[in-house]
Design a protein around this motif. Structure first.
Motif, short mmCIF file in Angstrom:
data_model
loop_
_atom_site.label_atom_id
_atom_site.label_comp_id
_atom_site.label_asym_id
_atom_site.label_seq_id
_atom_site.Cartn_x
_atom_site.Cartn_y
_atom_site.Cartn_z
N UNK A 47 52.23 112.59 -39.27
CA UNK A 47 53.49 111.86 -39.44
C UNK A 47 53.65 110.79 -38.37
N UNK A 48 54.69 109.99 -38.51
CA UNK A 48 54.96 108.98 -37.49
C UNK A 48 54.97 107.57 -38.01
N UNK A 49 54.44 106.67 -37.21
CA UNK A 49 54.54 105.23 -37.46
C UNK A 49 53.92 104.80 -38.77
N UNK A 50 52.73 105.32 -39.09
CA UNK A 50 52.03 104.88 -40.30
C UNK A 50 52.80 105.24 -41.56
N UNK A 51 53.40 106.43 -41.57
CA UNK A 51 54.20 106.82 -42.74
C UNK A 51 55.40 105.90 -42.91
N UNK A 52 56.03 105.55 -41.81
CA UNK A 52 57.17 104.64 -41.86
C UNK A 52 56.74 103.26 -42.34
N UNK A 53 55.59 102.77 -41.88
CA UNK A 53 55.10 101.47 -42.32
C UNK A 53 54.83 101.45 -43.81
N UNK A 54 54.27 102.54 -44.34
CA UNK A 54 54.04 102.61 -45.79
C UNK A 54 55.35 102.54 -46.54
N UNK A 55 56.31 103.36 -46.12
CA UNK A 55 57.59 103.43 -46.83
C UNK A 55 58.34 102.10 -46.78
N UNK A 56 58.33 101.42 -45.64
CA UNK A 56 59.08 100.17 -45.52
C UNK A 56 58.31 98.96 -46.01
N UNK A 57 57.04 99.15 -46.42
CA UNK A 57 56.26 98.06 -46.98
C UNK A 57 55.68 97.10 -45.98
N UNK A 58 55.46 97.58 -44.74
CA UNK A 58 54.91 96.70 -43.72
C UNK A 58 53.49 97.09 -43.32
N UNK A 59 52.84 97.95 -44.11
CA UNK A 59 51.47 98.35 -43.80
C UNK A 59 50.51 97.25 -44.25
N UNK A 60 49.25 97.42 -43.91
CA UNK A 60 48.21 96.46 -44.30
C UNK A 60 47.73 96.68 -45.72
N UNK A 61 48.32 97.63 -46.42
CA UNK A 61 47.90 97.98 -47.78
C UNK A 61 49.04 97.72 -48.75
N UNK A 62 49.09 96.56 -49.36
CA UNK A 62 50.25 96.18 -50.18
C UNK A 62 50.46 97.11 -51.38
N UNK A 63 51.62 97.73 -51.39
CA UNK A 63 52.06 98.54 -52.52
C UNK A 63 53.57 98.45 -52.63
N UNK A 64 54.26 98.87 -51.57
CA UNK A 64 55.72 98.86 -51.56
C UNK A 64 56.25 97.42 -51.44
N UNK A 65 55.47 96.53 -50.86
CA UNK A 65 55.93 95.18 -50.53
C UNK A 65 55.69 94.14 -51.62
N UNK A 66 55.47 94.56 -52.86
CA UNK A 66 55.07 93.63 -53.91
C UNK A 66 56.23 92.91 -54.58
N UNK A 67 57.47 93.26 -54.22
CA UNK A 67 58.62 92.57 -54.79
C UNK A 67 59.30 93.33 -55.92
N UNK A 68 59.31 94.65 -55.83
CA UNK A 68 59.93 95.49 -56.85
C UNK A 68 61.45 95.29 -56.89
N UNK A 69 62.04 95.55 -58.05
CA UNK A 69 63.50 95.50 -58.18
C UNK A 69 64.15 96.50 -57.24
N UNK A 70 63.56 97.68 -57.15
CA UNK A 70 64.05 98.70 -56.23
C UNK A 70 62.89 99.60 -55.85
N UNK A 71 62.99 100.21 -54.68
CA UNK A 71 61.98 101.17 -54.22
C UNK A 71 62.70 102.38 -53.64
N UNK A 72 62.34 103.54 -54.12
CA UNK A 72 62.86 104.78 -53.58
C UNK A 72 61.73 105.60 -52.99
N UNK A 73 62.09 106.66 -52.28
CA UNK A 73 61.10 107.55 -51.67
C UNK A 73 61.17 108.91 -52.36
#
Length: 220
Positions: A47-73
């Motif tokens: 756990x920690x920073x990497x999980x937060x980066x994935x959730x908030x869409x700031x990781x180096x692996x684009x998934x959450x940051x693609x411009x969705x109407x909404x994103x939930x966890x």
């Protein structure tokens, strides 16, 4: 369910176009749920920073940051402690599931424990997996990838596709992920297996398999 099984997210034009093609509406009109659970089972990413980066869409692996109407966890470890009426309708209504990398067996365990595993085949959503999030769809992952050990000690996973996946082929930070290692791994998988690099994804619709790539891959 439509599957887009990536090694490192939606990180090039070809994979992005494949995703758009699989959706029945624009990304900007689509609701997403991200699933970070696999990260907690792997010492490199959670756990920690990497999980937060994935959730908030700031990781180096684009998934959450693609411009969705909404994103939930959707955190699978929490689901057994709440009524299914609280989360199953949400999953049924979502347009896409964004499933992080991490530990595939840990993810499989919590997919089963939470009840999501039984629900997945019924969904109309697009499932976008990254690394472990893709590997979990296979019948098993192979000893090469066993990290977290499930209670039954097996390397079994969902089996929603009939092939296995060796991700991050020839990655500079993973010197063990060579083609020779992939071929040795595949010899023990008892079925088709794909070795894919981070510029490659596997698209599955109604059982039809298509490789989407701007990199290199091999069917073993």
């Amino acid at each position: 369910m439509k599957l887009l099984l990536t090694s490192a997210g939606v990180n090039n034009k070809s994979i992005h176009e494949a995703l758009v093609d699989m959706l029945d509406k624009p990304i900007a009109e689509s609701m997403a749920l991200c699933i970070p659970t696999a990260m907690y089972g792997h010492p490199w990413v959670g756990p920690g920073e990497k999980a937060w980066e994935f959730i908030r869409g700031s990781s180096d692996n684009p998934m959450v940051s693609l411009g969705w109407k909404s994103v939930g966890v959707l955190e699978l470890t929490a689901l057994p402690s709440i009524d299914q009426d609280r989360w199953v309708p949400l999953v049924r209504e979502t347009d896409v599931l964004l499933v992080s990398g991490g530990d595939a067996l840990y993810l499989y365990h919590w997919m089963k424990e939470s009840g999501l595993a039984e629900l997945l085949p019924e969904l109309n959503a697009v499932y976008v997996g990254m690394s472990a999030g893709s590997m979990v769809m296979a019948p098993k992952i192979g000893e090469f990838f066993v990290g977290w050990t499930p209670p039954n000690g097996e390397d079994k996973t969902l089996g929603l596709v009939d092939f296995a996946i060796f991700p991050h082929l020839d990655h500079e930070m993973l010197p063990g992920n060579t083609m020779a290692a992939a071929e040795k791994w595949a010899a023990g998988m008892q079925g088709p297996a794909y070795a894919i690099d981070d510029m490659t994804a596997i698209k599955v619709i109604d059982g039809a398999v298509e490789v989407v790539t701007e990199g290199h891959w091999k069917l073993l």
